[in-house]
Structures are given as structure tokens and as C-alpha cells.
Design an enzyme around this catalytic site. Structure first.
Site, PDB file in Angstrom:
ATOM      1  N   SER A  59       9.858   7.510  10.877  1.00 32.81           N
ATOM      2  CA  SER A  59       9.138   7.497   9.602  1.00 32.81           C
ATOM      3  C   SER A  59       8.893   6.082   9.105  1.00 32.81           C
ATOM      4  CB  SER A  59       9.982   8.246   8.556  1.00 32.81           C
ATOM      5  OG  SER A  59       9.434   8.081   7.277  1.00 32.81           O
ATOM      6  N   TYR A  74      17.393   9.039   3.528  1.00 32.42           N
ATOM      7  CA  TYR A  74      16.436   9.610   4.482  1.00 32.42           C
ATOM      8  C   TYR A  74      15.955   8.525   5.454  1.00 32.42           C
ATOM      9  CZ  TYR A  74      12.031  11.095   6.447  1.00 32.42           C
ATOM     10  OH  TYR A  74      11.021  11.357   7.338  1.00 32.42           O
ATOM     11  N   LYS A  89      16.734   8.000   9.600  1.00 32.13           N
ATOM     12  CA  LYS A  89      15.711   7.881  10.650  1.00 32.13           C
ATOM     13  C   LYS A  89      15.896   6.595  11.448  1.00 32.13           C
ATOM     14  CE  LYS A  89      13.401  11.643  10.386  1.00 32.13           C
ATOM     15  NZ  LYS A  89      13.181  12.519  11.555  1.00 32.13           N
TER      16      LYS A  89
HETATM   17  N1  UFG Z   1       2.467  10.794  -6.318  1.00 32.92           N
HETATM   18  C1  UFG Z   1       1.914  10.953  -7.571  1.00 32.92           C
HETATM   19  N2  UFG Z   1       1.930  12.183  -8.125  1.00 32.92           N
HETATM   20  C2  UFG Z   1       2.474  13.280  -7.498  1.00 32.92           C
HETATM   21  C3  UFG Z   1       3.041  13.085  -6.213  1.00 32.92           C
HETATM   22  C4  UFG Z   1       3.013  11.838  -5.648  1.00 32.92           C
HETATM   23  O1  UFG Z   1       1.426  10.002  -8.180  1.00 32.92           O
HETATM   24  O2  UFG Z   1       2.461  14.368  -8.085  1.00 32.92           O
HETATM   25  C5  UFG Z   1       2.376   9.470  -5.674  1.00 32.92           C
HETATM   26  C6  UFG Z   1       3.704   8.857  -5.315  1.00 32.92           C
HETATM   27  O3  UFG Z   1       4.253   8.165  -6.395  1.00 32.92           O
HETATM   28  C7  UFG Z   1       3.295   7.954  -4.165  1.00 32.92           C
HETATM   29  C8  UFG Z   1       2.138   8.702  -3.496  1.00 32.92           C
HETATM   30  O4  UFG Z   1       1.697   9.645  -4.446  1.00 32.92           O
HETATM   31  O5  UFG Z   1       2.808   6.749  -4.660  1.00 32.92           O
HETATM   32  C9  UFG Z   1       2.545   9.445  -2.253  1.00 32.92           C
HETATM   33  O6  UFG Z   1       3.718  10.191  -2.545  1.00 32.92           O
HETATM   34  P1  UFG Z   1       4.307  11.271  -1.558  1.00 32.92           P
HETATM   35  O7  UFG Z   1       5.490  11.875  -2.254  1.00 32.92           O
HETATM   36  O8  UFG Z   1       3.239  12.168  -1.073  1.00 32.92           O
HETATM   37  O9  UFG Z   1       4.751  10.422  -0.296  1.00 32.92           O
HETATM   38  P2  UFG Z   1       5.686   9.137  -0.143  1.00 32.92           P
HETATM   39  O10 UFG Z   1       4.792   7.981   0.157  1.00 32.92           O
HETATM   40  O11 UFG Z   1       6.631   8.996  -1.248  1.00 32.92           O
HETATM   41  O12 UFG Z   1       6.535   9.542   1.149  1.00 32.92           O
HETATM   42  C10 UFG Z   1       5.928  10.138   2.289  1.00 32.92           C
HETATM   43  C11 UFG Z   1       6.891  11.103   2.930  1.00 32.92           C
HETATM   44  C12 UFG Z   1       8.097  10.370   3.411  1.00 32.92           C
HETATM   45  C13 UFG Z   1       7.652   9.260   4.341  1.00 32.92           C
HETATM   46  C14 UFG Z   1       6.645   8.377   3.690  1.00 32.92           C
HETATM   47  C15 UFG Z   1       6.115   7.390   4.683  1.00 32.92           C
HETATM   48  O13 UFG Z   1       7.256  12.103   1.990  1.00 32.92           O
HETATM   49  O14 UFG Z   1       8.938  11.265   4.112  1.00 32.92           O
HETATM   50  O15 UFG Z   1       5.557   9.142   3.204  1.00 32.92           O
HETATM   51  O16 UFG Z   1       5.123   6.579   4.140  1.00 32.92           O
HETATM   52  F1  UFG Z   1       8.710   8.520   4.685  1.00 32.92           F
END
Ligand code: UFG
Length: 344
Positions: free
Chosen positions: A125, A149, A153
């Protein structure tokens, strides 16, 4: 030991009934490879499996089950997807994450060595990089995970490198960036843990989607991520397996094992606002969102440098953000038919 170019063995996909694993299982089966699935069905469902694929319900940390599967099915390659993957949950239950993602993987690797498995493809990841934010992230960017997490990984990568060195296993660790979309509607993501499904979920409940902060140091103030279509991700696994079968990721005859550690992304960043705008295009109407507080632990920007995977595997992503959002929406509606009327 099987000939490295002998592709006649079975490819075992752990976690092959889950969102990502099922896509990979389908891609392998439709490319004519012999595939089998081991999954404990804790989040996956057996109805996602391709027809006719041998399936064993069980835990990758259960040596008795794993050894029987590897032996009975003549497994020569393992694609290890089965894992826990929610950052927040990993902070709340670190030991559980270490047990699921590290201890169970050590057991799986031990069984693989005993069974003479030749090739191992690991689902890693971008969470291994932590807060690295300056521009594109290459595989040489120091891995400094900031939650259990991501740590689990990274430890998985270390386990694999050490075992590969001692046992002569060829391997690749694919560092996924933000996986989204669906190859077919029935393979859509059933979880509501990431941005696109969270926006769909809010809209389905008649609420405004939330943006976690609009004061980040990015052009529009919202966080930037590298979203990669899950069908492209599945193709990357096939390319990686082919590369291992052709002799990459192994010792090349010497003592040193050169495992492949590769980013899987598009190299293009999209902001949260841009994703919400893409959702508006797919729904045929603007989507208004509410800006709420930043989410703790979010980096401002995470975008993959993808030169290495292009060089080593000849793989590049071919689908864009609108493809991801449109296919994710079809998957969402398949699971939530009541949402269909939201699109004009
Ligand atoms: N976000 C919002 N509103 C929401 C949900 C998410 O603004 O309702 C934002 C988050 O703050 C972030 C972006 O959207 O800036 C993406 O968030 P995600 O939760 O979709 O994904 P993350 O980037 O936090 O994490 C994902 C996976 C992880 C992985 C990572 C790798 O969930 O397991 O990508 O880049 F490690």
C-alpha cells in the site's frame, strides 16, 4: 523446485472473494490461468468468485488449512490480498492488525516455503510512505508509515524480502494508491470506507457529502490522491506474475534476491473537489458538499511516480477518473437500487 518459466501450476489468491481479490481472480480466470481462492469470508462473499474456481473457506493464518490448499491444488504462485485495510480501525486495534496482517502472513510464507511455492505477489500500500508529500512519490521515497495499517504492510514487505532471500522465492510487492471503480457492477465495492462510496452513501441518505478540510496547501484547498481503476490494478497483477514467471523478482542465479517493489497508480492526482465534480458529471447534476474539519492523519497529497512499473512491467493505467466514478456508481446502484433515481 518448479521451472521458473513453467506456468502450469495453480495461482492461489488469498482474499479472492473480497473487492480487490475478486477482481484479480476474475482477471486471472478470464485470461485462462488456473486460479484458486482462499478466503475467510469475513468481508468477502463467495458469490463474487468466478464460476468454476476452486474455493476454500479458511484463514491464511491457519497453517493446517493453508498447507492442505497449497499441496492439494498444486499451487506454484500466491497472490496475497487477504488483510485488514482500514486505517482508523488499525489505530484503534493495533494488535489485531499485526495479528491479521503480519502474523498470519508469516504463517502463510512458512507454508509457501514448505510447499515449494515459487512466486509470491504481495498486496502492499501507499500507506507505507506515510506523510511524504513533496510531489510524486517514488519507490525510493523513504517508507515512514504513520499508522499500524501502513506499518503492518511495510513489515509484510520486510518479511517477504527476508524469506525470499533465504528460500529463493521470487516476489513483487505492489504498493496500491487509491483503488476505485468496478470492472463489472456486481464486483463493486461493498464497503463504505473510501471517498467515492462515502459520497454515494451520503447522497443516498439525502445528505451532503463531506469534504475533510478545504484549507490544505493544494490548488483548490482539498486533498489530492492518485485514484487508480481496479480493472487496471488487476491487469498490473497479471503483468507482475508474468514478470516473475519470466525470471524477474528473483535471484537471477546469485544469492541476492531482487524483489520488485512497485507503485500502482496513474501518476495523476485528483483533489477531493475534483472527485466530487466527477461524481456530479456521472449523476448529471451538480453535487454540493459540506466542508468539515480536516481528518487527522491525512496527508495533503499522495501521488505515485509510476516510471518504475512502466519500465519493469510495461504496465500503465488506461482508465481515467470518470471511468472509475461511472463504474463505481453502477456497482453502487447494483447494491443499493434505491439510489438509481439520484442520477438524471
Ligand atoms: N475524504 C473526504 N470525505 C469523505 C471521505 C474521504 O474528504 O467523506 C477525503 C480524505 O480526507 C482523503 C481523500 O478523500 O483526502 C481520500 O480518502 P480515502 O479515505 O478514500 O482514502 P485514503 O487516501 O485515506 O486511503 C486510501 C486507502 C488506504 C491506502 C491509501 C493509499 O483507504 O488503505 O488510500 O493512498 F493506504
Amino acid at each position: 523446485m518448479t521451472d521458473a518459466n513453467d506456468d502450469s501450476g495453480t495461482i492461489l489468491v488469498t482474499g479472492g472473494a473480497g473487492y480487490i481479490g475478486a477482481h484479480i481472480s476474475h482477471a486471472l480466470a478470464s485470461s485462462g490461468r488456473r486460479v484458486a481462492v482462499l478466503d475467510d469470508l469475513s468481508t468477502g462473499t463467495a458469490d463474487r468468485l468466478p464460476d468454476g474456481v476452486p474455493f476454500v473457506e479458511g484463514d491464511v493464518g491457519d497453517a493446517r488449512v493453508v498447507s492442505a490448499v497449497l499441496g492439494d491444488l498444486g499451487v506454484t504462485s500466491v497472490i496475497h490480498i487477504a488483510a485488514k485495510k482500514q486505517v482508523g480501525e488499525s489505530v484503534a486495534r493495533p494488535l489485531w492488525y499485526y495479528r491479521q496482517n503480519v502474523t498470519a502472513m508469516a504463517t502463510l510464507l512458512e507454508c509457501c516455503v514448505d510447499a515449494g511455492v515459487d512466486r509470491f505477489l504481495f498486496s502492499s500500500s501507499a500507506a507505507t510512505y506515510g506523510m511524504a508529500t513533496d510531489g510524486l512519490i517514488s519507490e525510493d521515497t523513504p517508507a515512514q508509515p504513520i499508522n499500524p495499517y501502513g506499518e503492518s504492510k511495510l513489515i509484510g514487505e520486510w518479511l517477504l524480502a527476508d524469506v525470499a532471500r533465504s528460500a529463493g522465492l521470487s516476489y513483487a510487492a505492489l504498493r496500491y494508491f487509491n483503488v476505485a471503480g468496478a470492472a463489472t457492477p456486481e464486483l463493486g465495492d461493498p464497503g463504505v470506507f473510501n471517498l467515492i462510496p462515502m459520497v454515494f452513501d451520503a447522497l443516498t441518505r439525502g445528505e451532503a457529502p463531506r469534504i475533510f478540510g478545504a484549507d490544505w496547501p493544494t490548488p483548490d484547498g482539498t486533498c489530492i490522491r492518485d485514484y487508480v481503476h481496479i480493472a487496471d490494478l488487476a491487469d498490473a497483477h497479471i503483468c507482475a506474475l508474468d514478470a516473475l514467471a519470466a525470471g524477474s523478482g528473483g535471484s537471477g542465479g546469485g544469492a541476492e534476491v531482487n524483489g520488485l517493489v512497485l507503485n500502482v497508480g496513474t501518476g495523476e492526482g485528483s483533489s477531493v473537489q475534483e472527485v466530487i465534480d466527477a461524481i456530479g458529471r456521472v449523476l448529471g447534476r451538480p453535487v454540493g458538499a459540506q466542508v468539515v474539519a480536516r481528518r487527522p492523519g491525512d496527508p495533503a497529497a499522495l501521488v505515485a511516480k509510476v516510471d518504475r512499473i512502466a519500465d519493469v512491467l510495461g504496465w500503465t493505467a488506461s482508465r481515467n477518473l470518470d471511468d472509475m466514478v461511472a463504474s463505481a456508481w453502477e456497482g453502487w446502484v447494483a447494491l443499493h437500487p434505491e439510489a438509481a433515481s439520484l442520477a438524471t
